[in-house]
Design a protein around this motif. Sequence first.
Motif, short mmCIF file in Angstrom:
data_model
loop_
_atom_site.label_atom_id
_atom_site.label_comp_id
_atom_site.label_asym_id
_atom_site.label_seq_id
_atom_site.Cartn_x
_atom_site.Cartn_y
_atom_site.Cartn_z
N ILE A 1 0.84 -1.20 0.00
CA ILE A 1 0.00 0.00 0.00
C ILE A 1 0.87 1.25 0.00
O ILE A 1 0.54 2.25 -0.64
CB ILE A 1 -1.02 0.00 1.15
N THR A 2 2.01 1.19 0.67
CA THR A 2 2.94 2.32 0.67
C THR A 2 3.49 2.56 -0.73
O THR A 2 3.56 3.69 -1.21
CB THR A 2 4.08 2.08 1.67
N LEU A 3 3.88 1.47 -1.39
CA LEU A 3 4.41 1.59 -2.75
C LEU A 3 3.34 2.07 -3.72
O LEU A 3 3.61 2.89 -4.62
CB LEU A 3 5.02 0.27 -3.20
N ALA A 4 2.10 1.57 -3.57
CA ALA A 4 1.01 2.01 -4.45
C ALA A 4 0.77 3.51 -4.29
O ALA A 4 0.67 4.24 -5.28
CB ALA A 4 -0.26 1.22 -4.14
N LEU A 5 0.67 3.97 -3.05
CA LEU A 5 0.43 5.40 -2.82
C LEU A 5 1.61 6.24 -3.27
O LEU A 5 1.43 7.36 -3.78
CB LEU A 5 0.11 5.64 -1.35
N GLY A 6 2.82 5.72 -3.09
CA GLY A 6 4.00 6.43 -3.57
C GLY A 6 3.98 6.62 -5.07
O GLY A 6 4.28 7.70 -5.59
N MET A 7 3.62 5.54 -5.77
CA MET A 7 3.53 5.63 -7.24
C MET A 7 2.45 6.62 -7.65
O MET A 7 2.65 7.44 -8.56
CB MET A 7 3.24 4.25 -7.84
N LEU A 8 1.30 6.56 -6.98
CA LEU A 8 0.18 7.43 -7.35
C LEU A 8 0.48 8.90 -7.08
O LEU A 8 -0.07 9.78 -7.74
CB LEU A 8 -1.09 7.00 -6.62
N SER A 9 1.36 9.17 -6.15
CA SER A 9 1.68 10.57 -5.84
C SER A 9 2.39 11.27 -7.00
O SER A 9 2.38 12.49 -7.09
CB SER A 9 2.54 10.66 -4.58
N MET A 10 2.96 10.50 -7.90
CA MET A 10 3.66 11.10 -9.05
C MET A 10 2.70 11.76 -10.04
O MET A 10 3.12 12.57 -10.86
CB MET A 10 4.49 10.05 -9.78
N THR A 11 1.41 11.43 -9.97
CA THR A 11 0.48 12.02 -10.95
C THR A 11 0.37 13.53 -10.79
O THR A 11 0.08 14.23 -11.76
CB THR A 11 -0.93 11.41 -10.84
N GLY A 12 0.62 14.03 -9.60
CA GLY A 12 0.55 15.48 -9.39
C GLY A 12 1.55 16.26 -10.22
O GLY A 12 1.31 17.42 -10.56
N SER A 13 2.64 15.61 -10.59
CA SER A 13 3.65 16.30 -11.40
C SER A 13 3.23 16.45 -12.86
O SER A 13 3.89 17.15 -13.62
CB SER A 13 4.99 15.57 -11.31
N SER A 14 2.13 15.80 -13.24
CA SER A 14 1.67 15.92 -14.62
C SER A 14 0.31 16.60 -14.72
O SER A 14 0.06 17.35 -15.66
CB SER A 14 1.64 14.56 -15.31
N THR A 15 -0.60 16.36 -13.79
CA THR A 15 -1.94 16.94 -13.91
C THR A 15 -1.96 18.44 -13.64
O THR A 15 -2.65 19.17 -14.34
CB THR A 15 -2.94 16.25 -12.97
N GLY A 16 -1.21 18.90 -12.66
CA GLY A 16 -1.18 20.33 -12.36
C GLY A 16 -0.61 21.16 -13.50
O GLY A 16 -1.28 22.07 -14.02
N PRO A 17 0.61 20.86 -13.93
CA PRO A 17 1.17 21.62 -15.05
C PRO A 17 0.36 21.48 -16.34
O PRO A 17 0.31 22.41 -17.14
CB PRO A 17 2.57 21.01 -15.23
N ASN A 18 -0.29 20.33 -16.53
CA ASN A 18 -1.07 20.14 -17.75
C ASN A 18 -2.22 21.14 -17.83
O ASN A 18 -2.51 21.66 -18.91
CB ASN A 18 -1.58 18.70 -17.83
N ALA A 19 -2.86 21.41 -16.70
CA ALA A 19 -3.95 22.39 -16.68
C ALA A 19 -3.42 23.77 -17.10
O ALA A 19 -4.09 24.51 -17.82
CB ALA A 19 -4.58 22.47 -15.30
N MET A 20 -2.22 24.10 -16.68
CA MET A 20 -1.64 25.40 -17.05
C MET A 20 -1.25 25.44 -18.53
O MET A 20 -1.28 26.50 -19.15
CB MET A 20 -0.44 25.71 -16.17
N ASP A 21 -0.89 24.30 -19.07
CA ASP A 21 -0.51 24.24 -20.49
C ASP A 21 -1.72 24.37 -21.41
O ASP A 21 -1.67 25.07 -22.41
CB ASP A 21 0.21 22.93 -20.81
N ILE A 22 -2.80 23.65 -21.10
CA ILE A 22 -3.92 23.60 -22.04
C ILE A 22 -4.80 24.85 -21.99
O ILE A 22 -5.45 25.17 -22.97
CB ILE A 22 -4.77 22.33 -21.87
#
Length: 121
Positions: free
Chosen positions: A34-55
């Motif tokens: 569960i720690t590894l799953a949540l750790g992996m999922l935390s990386m999505t913030g590095s793409s969704t936030g900047p993507n909103a600013m790009d589009i």
Amino acid sequence: AVRKAVHSISLVGGACFLVLLASAETKSAAITFITLALGMLSMTGSSTGPNAMDIAPRYAGTIMGMQTTAGNIAGVVVPLVVGVLVSLSGRWDIIFYLAAGVLILGVVIWDLFATGEQIID
């Protein structure tokens, strides 16, 4: 391309660890997966936030607000769904398989439709 790759790795990695979590037989394994799953999922913030600013630079705040609202709605609905599924089936592993499936669906949708190109002025 880099953001899509990071996002996809994050979701697929999270899904893999959730599948492993479903079959964990010890507390240590469950905590690790569960720690590894949540750790992996935390990386999505590095793409969704900047993507909103790009589009849509002028509407990035609105897009981020919509993303946050959708996440919070899921935060209300998911515990209810989990409660019903676990009470009907008596099994927790189904929940982790379902969550992994949702993550894989997210990868497919993100990879098909996400863009870094500005689409709204």
